[in-house]
Structures are given as structure tokens and as C-alpha cells.
Design an enzyme around this catalytic site. Structure first.
Site, PDB file in Angstrom:
ATOM      1  N   HIS A  82       0.832  -1.199   0.000  1.00  0.00           N
ATOM      2  CA  HIS A  82       0.000   0.000   0.000  1.00  0.00           C
ATOM      3  C   HIS A  82       0.867   1.249   0.000  1.00  0.00           C
ATOM      4  O   HIS A  82       1.853   1.330   0.711  1.00  0.00           O
ATOM      5  CB  HIS A  82      -0.895   0.005   1.244  1.00  0.00           C
ATOM      6  CG  HIS A  82      -1.900   1.113   1.224  1.00  0.00           C
ATOM      7  ND1 HIS A  82      -3.135   0.969   0.637  1.00  0.00           N
ATOM      8  CD2 HIS A  82      -1.843   2.370   1.692  1.00  0.00           C
ATOM      9  CE1 HIS A  82      -3.783   2.110   0.743  1.00  0.00           C
ATOM     10  NE2 HIS A  82      -3.038   2.976   1.380  1.00  0.00           N
ATOM     11  N   ASP A 161     -14.373   3.814   8.247  1.00  0.00           N
ATOM     12  CA  ASP A 161     -13.365   4.633   7.566  1.00  0.00           C
ATOM     13  C   ASP A 161     -13.974   5.385   6.396  1.00  0.00           C
ATOM     14  O   ASP A 161     -13.657   6.546   6.155  1.00  0.00           O
ATOM     15  CB  ASP A 161     -12.194   3.772   7.068  1.00  0.00           C
ATOM     16  CG  ASP A 161     -11.238   4.603   6.207  1.00  0.00           C
ATOM     17  OD1 ASP A 161     -10.669   5.562   6.736  1.00  0.00           O
ATOM     18  OD2 ASP A 161     -11.115   4.312   5.008  1.00  0.00           O
ATOM     19  N   ARG A 168     -13.574  13.858   6.808  1.00  0.00           N
ATOM     20  CA  ARG A 168     -12.248  14.495   6.915  1.00  0.00           C
ATOM     21  C   ARG A 168     -11.950  15.337   5.682  1.00  0.00           C
ATOM     22  O   ARG A 168     -11.363  16.414   5.769  1.00  0.00           O
ATOM     23  CB  ARG A 168     -11.165  13.425   7.090  1.00  0.00           C
ATOM     24  CG  ARG A 168     -11.148  12.815   8.481  1.00  0.00           C
ATOM     25  CD  ARG A 168     -10.290  11.557   8.500  1.00  0.00           C
ATOM     26  NE  ARG A 168      -8.918  11.810   8.098  1.00  0.00           N
ATOM     27  CZ  ARG A 168      -8.121  10.887   7.542  1.00  0.00           C
ATOM     28  NH1 ARG A 168      -8.559   9.666   7.320  1.00  0.00           N
ATOM     29  NH2 ARG A 168      -6.891  11.191   7.212  1.00  0.00           N
ATOM     30  N   SER A 183      -6.848   5.046   9.263  1.00  0.00           N
ATOM     31  CA  SER A 183      -7.620   4.886   8.035  1.00  0.00           C
ATOM     32  C   SER A 183      -7.003   3.800   7.154  1.00  0.00           C
ATOM     33  O   SER A 183      -7.672   2.860   6.716  1.00  0.00           O
ATOM     34  CB  SER A 183      -7.648   6.231   7.294  1.00  0.00           C
ATOM     35  OG  SER A 183      -8.116   6.089   5.978  1.00  0.00           O
ATOM     36  N   LYS A 187      -8.236  -0.630   6.872  1.00  0.00           N
ATOM     37  CA  LYS A 187      -8.590  -1.304   5.615  1.00  0.00           C
ATOM     38  C   LYS A 187      -7.660  -2.477   5.331  1.00  0.00           C
ATOM     39  O   LYS A 187      -8.089  -3.526   4.869  1.00  0.00           O
ATOM     40  CB  LYS A 187      -8.543  -0.290   4.458  1.00  0.00           C
ATOM     41  CG  LYS A 187      -9.734   0.657   4.492  1.00  0.00           C
ATOM     42  CD  LYS A 187      -9.642   1.721   3.414  1.00  0.00           C
ATOM     43  CE  LYS A 187      -8.618   2.772   3.784  1.00  0.00           C
ATOM     44  NZ  LYS A 187      -8.758   4.049   3.086  1.00  0.00           N
TER      45      LYS A 187
HETATM   46  N1  URA Z   1      -5.247   6.993   2.304  1.00  0.00           N
HETATM   47  C1  URA Z   1      -6.229   6.519   3.088  1.00  0.00           C
HETATM   48  O1  URA Z   1      -6.791   5.483   2.822  1.00  0.00           O
HETATM   49  N2  URA Z   1      -6.564   7.215   4.186  1.00  0.00           N
HETATM   50  C2  URA Z   1      -5.968   8.362   4.527  1.00  0.00           C
HETATM   51  O2  URA Z   1      -6.313   8.925   5.540  1.00  0.00           O
HETATM   52  C3  URA Z   1      -4.959   8.852   3.694  1.00  0.00           C
HETATM   53  C4  URA Z   1      -4.620   8.141   2.589  1.00  0.00           C
END
Ligand code: URA
Ligand code: CA
Length: 433
Positions: A82, A161, A168, A183, A187
């Protein structure tokens, strides 16, 4: 428990208990806690920060707020990668088939692009027929049979999220370390991989503008991953200028194909081998990073990496002939050059603004609902540190409109030509704990 008291506690610098964090996440996901209270809470976190325990607890609650994907039917160690976001970041497109070609299981959940950043799922959709939404059973079967599958985020993965991120985005609380870490990791944990390789970007194109913040974010995410029993490591990489030369969708697929054939831009190849070696070691397919890197380099040379990409495309319904005939990818109607106005050395290419230039062409979206144009994008003929003569092309624009003056202006405003330019350090640090 009253939300107003919890907001006050955080506002005044207090530390929330596990029960209090659970209350907030459960309440907000179910709709009992309102957006305006959650907004105030997020802003208090932005200013007052969170302890490691609070961040871990927040992440776990968010990861369990919806579906939790069980990949235990897939044999061996499943690795995921990621990035915290970038411009022209073609790495995943290359890594998924390359790492799979040495027998490591790559179960990749990817996202779409938003604003100046691109998303792997959008890029893959530039391949005619390629399906990014595949049922869980098929996903597991493909990883078992072919060692690789790439899918979009499933409907109900970490809904807390999804809701919090949307809030946000409109309340100026995106760039907060505890909020970004929770966040992303919520995931990753919900999507089931055993091992996670994180690319934490830093510079103009990234959320973290300086290395110190990027380091703290990386350490925080690695710690959370380990607490959730996932092998986790992070590299901190430069995103002050875009990665590689291509920015867009079809043109990044083309760049990925070149890279799989060993012919990619130097910075992209370096990112691929660095991250890929870590993934191969975490997947226990090599004992050392050197051994892993040699395996990857070998499969680039002998064509196995390219074959794996073709197989991955076929498996997901796409036309694999694009690998040998990239001209079959969507093509833009117009091509324009952006000539340098002076002779010198490229000293700066502001990544996020160049991402915006690509977005203006239609390669990215301003809002989540906007469609994108796979054919359009940019090709950087020069990168920071390269010498350029007056009149020589800095960037090639691929467009589906005749007038691109607005795009050219953004590019001229954000590419500096000076007397000297220093190629930035690509990989700043490797963080394993
Ligand atoms: N990517 C995400 O999934 N969440 C964030 O807060 C920032 C980047
Ligand atoms: Ca690129």
C-alpha cells in the site's frame, strides 16, 4: 457516555479509553453520533494527537466496523502493498505480476484515484475488458491458482473509515498522523493479508510534506500492523516529483509493461525492486533481500514477469494482447509538446501540481463521481537533474481536447529550470519496527 464529554476530553488533551473509542466508532457508524459532533472530535484529534494505544484501538474498531475478509483459504503467506499516495505511481501495476511470478501470493486490494493522486484500479480499467470487481470466491481462487489478483475495495469493508474519510475530506482533517494511520491500517487489516509492505511517500505530492512526519506515520502503521499480527514494514520514499515518466491511466499501463520487460524508468525500477524484494522475503520465498532481488531481476530478464501480467489480465477478463501491442490501449486524439523556455537544468517538478495538470486533462477526478478518460495524460521527457535546452520538450501532453493552454500553464508554473538540479534521494529509509 455522552459524545460531548468525549469531544471535551480530547479537546483538553485527555487520553480516551478503549470503551470510549469503541463508543465513538460504533455510534458514528450506526448514525447515532452526528456529523457535526464527529467533525468536532476529528478536529480535536488533529490538534491534540493520540497515544499509540488510542491509535491502535481506533484502528481495530474501524477495521471491525464491517466485513472482515478471510483469506485463510489461500495457501501460503499473502502479501499486500500500500502506498500513502502519489503522482504517476506505477509501482503496484508492476509489482503485482512481478512478485507473483516468483511464487509469492499477491492478494491486492486497490483504490481509485482522487484529486492529484491516481489509483491502480482506474489504471487497470484502461485495459479493454479488465474487471476490477470480482467476487470474493473468484478472488481467492485466482490467488491460489495464479498467485495474483487485484480487486477494488469491497462494498462493506471498514465502513467507519469510508464515513470518516468523507467527513475528513471536507473538514480539513485529512493530514493528521493518527487519522491517516488508522484509516489505512483499518482497511489493510480488514482485507486479510498476512504481510503488508507500506510505501510512505514524502514531499509535495504526498500527505506528509517532510521526512520526520513520514517517519512517525510509518512507525505508527508498522506498530499497528504488528499488534494485529500482520508482518508489516515500511519504506519512506520521495514524492517531491512524480514517479517514472508517465502520468495517466493507459500511459501508465504502457509504462508498467516497459518496466516488466526491464525497460522502465530508473526511479520506477528502483522502487519496484526495493518494495518487491521486501514482499518476496515476507512471503518466505527468499531468505535475504539480495536473493529476492536476484529472483525478481531474473524474471524480468527471462520474460516470466511479462507472462504473469498477461495471465493476470486474462484471468480478470482483459485483452492480454495489449502487452505486446500497447497501441491497442485507449489513445488520445491530440498530442502537444511543452517546450522549455530556457536552457538549464530542471531543478523542480512539483508533484501534486503536475498531478493536477493530468487531472485537468481528464486523467483524474475532482469528485468521487466524475468519470475519467483513460487515454489522456502526461509524459515527462525530463526529470529533476536533467539538462534541457531552450525549445526542447519538457512534457508531452496526450489530450482529447484541442485547447490545452490551462494545462500548459500549470506545467510551466510548476517546473523550474535553474542552473543546477539535484536528483532527489528516492528511498529515504526502511522501517521494520
Ligand atoms: N489513504 C487513506 O486510505 N486514508 C488516509 O487517511 C490517507 C490516505
Ligand atoms: Ca509513472
Amino acid at each position: 457516555m455522552r459524545m460531548v464529554d468525549l469531544i471535551k476530553k480530547k479537546r483538553d488533551g485527555g487520553t480516551l479509553s478503549e470503551a470510549e473509542i469503541k463508543h465513538i466508532i460504533a455510534g458514528y457508524t450506526s448514525g447515532e453520533i452526528t456529523d457535526y459532533q464527529m467533525s468536532a472530535f476529528l478536529m480535536s484529534v488533529y490538534f491534540e494527537d493520540m497515544t499509540d494505544e488510542e491509535i491502535t484501538c481506533l484502528t481495530m474498531e474501524m477495521s471491525q466496523s464491517g466485513d472482515v475478509i478471510d483469506l485463510s483459504d489461500i495457501k501460503g503467506v499473502k502479501v499486500d502493498k500500500h502506498s500513502t499516495g502519489g503522482v504517476g505511481d506505477t509501482t503496484t501495476l508492476v509489482l503485482a505480476p512481478l512478485v507473483a511470478s516468483v511464487g509469492a501470493a499477491v492478494a491486492k486490494m486497490s483504490g481509485r484515484g482522487l484529486g492529484h493522486t491516481g489509483g491502480t484500479i482506474d489504471k487497470l480499467e484502461a485495459i479493454p475488458g479488465f474487471q476490477v470487481e470480482i467476487p470474493n470466491d473468484d478472488f481467492i481462487r485466482l490467488v491460489n491458482e495464479s498467485y495474483v489478483a487485484v480487486t477494488g475495495q469491497s462494498g462493506d469493508l471498514a465502513p467507519a473509515d469510508k464515513k470518516i474519510y468523507a467527513l475528513r475530506d471536507v473538514t480539513a482533517t485529512v493530514d493528521s498522523i493518527p487519522l491517516i494511520a488508522s484509516s489505512i491500517m483499518s482497511k489493510k487489516i480488514a482485507s486479510g493479508a498476512d504481510a503488508i509492505v507500506l510505501d510512505v511517500t514524502t514531499g509535495d505530492g504526498a500527505f506528509m510534506k517532510n521526512i520526520e512526519d513520514a517517519e512517525r506515520l510509518a512507525h505508527t502503521m508498522v506498530r499497528i500492523g504488528k499488534l494485529a499480527n500482520r508482518q508489516t514494514m515500511a519504506i519512506i520514499s520521495d514524492m517531491s516529483q512524480p514517479l517514472g515518466n508517465a502520468i495517466g491511466n493507459a500511459n501508465e499501463i504502457k509504462e508498467a509493461i516497459d518496466a516488466l520487460k526491464g525497460d522502465g524508468p530508473e526511479d520506477l525500477m528502483e522502487m519496484v525492486y526495493t518494495l518487491g524484494s521486501q514482499m518476496v522475503v515476507l512471503a518466505k520465498k527468499a531468505d535475504t533481500l539480495e536473493e529476492a532481488r536476484a529472483m525478481l531481476e531474473e524474471n524480468v530478464k527471462n520474460g516470466k514477469a511479462t507472462d504473469k501480467f498477461k495471465e493476470m489480465i486474462r484471468n480478470q477478463g482483459g485483452d492480454d494482447s495489449v502487452v505486446d501491442h500497447p497501441e491497442k490501449l485507449p489513445q488520445a486524439k491530440y498530442v502537444f509538446e511543452v517546450p522549455s523556455k530556457e536552457t538549464g537544468v530542471v531543478s523542480k517538478m512539483v508533484a501534486d501540481q503536475i498531478g493536477i495538470a493530468a487531472m485537468l486533462l481528464g486523467a483524474g477526478r475532482r469528485t468521487k463521481e466524475e468519470p475519467i478518460d483513460y487515454a489522456v495524460g502526461l509524459y515527462l521527457n525530463k526529470k529533476v537533474g536533467d539538462a534541457v535546452k531552450e525549445g526542447e520538450s519538457l512534457v508531452t501532453i496526450y489530450a482529447n481536447r484541442e485547447d490545452v493552454e490551462d494545462v500548459k500553464q500549470v506545467l510551466y508554473d510548476n517546473i523550474e529550470i535553474g542552473k543546477e538540479g539535484v536528483e532527489p534521494t528516492l528511498i529515504h529509509k526502511v522501517i521494520t519496527e
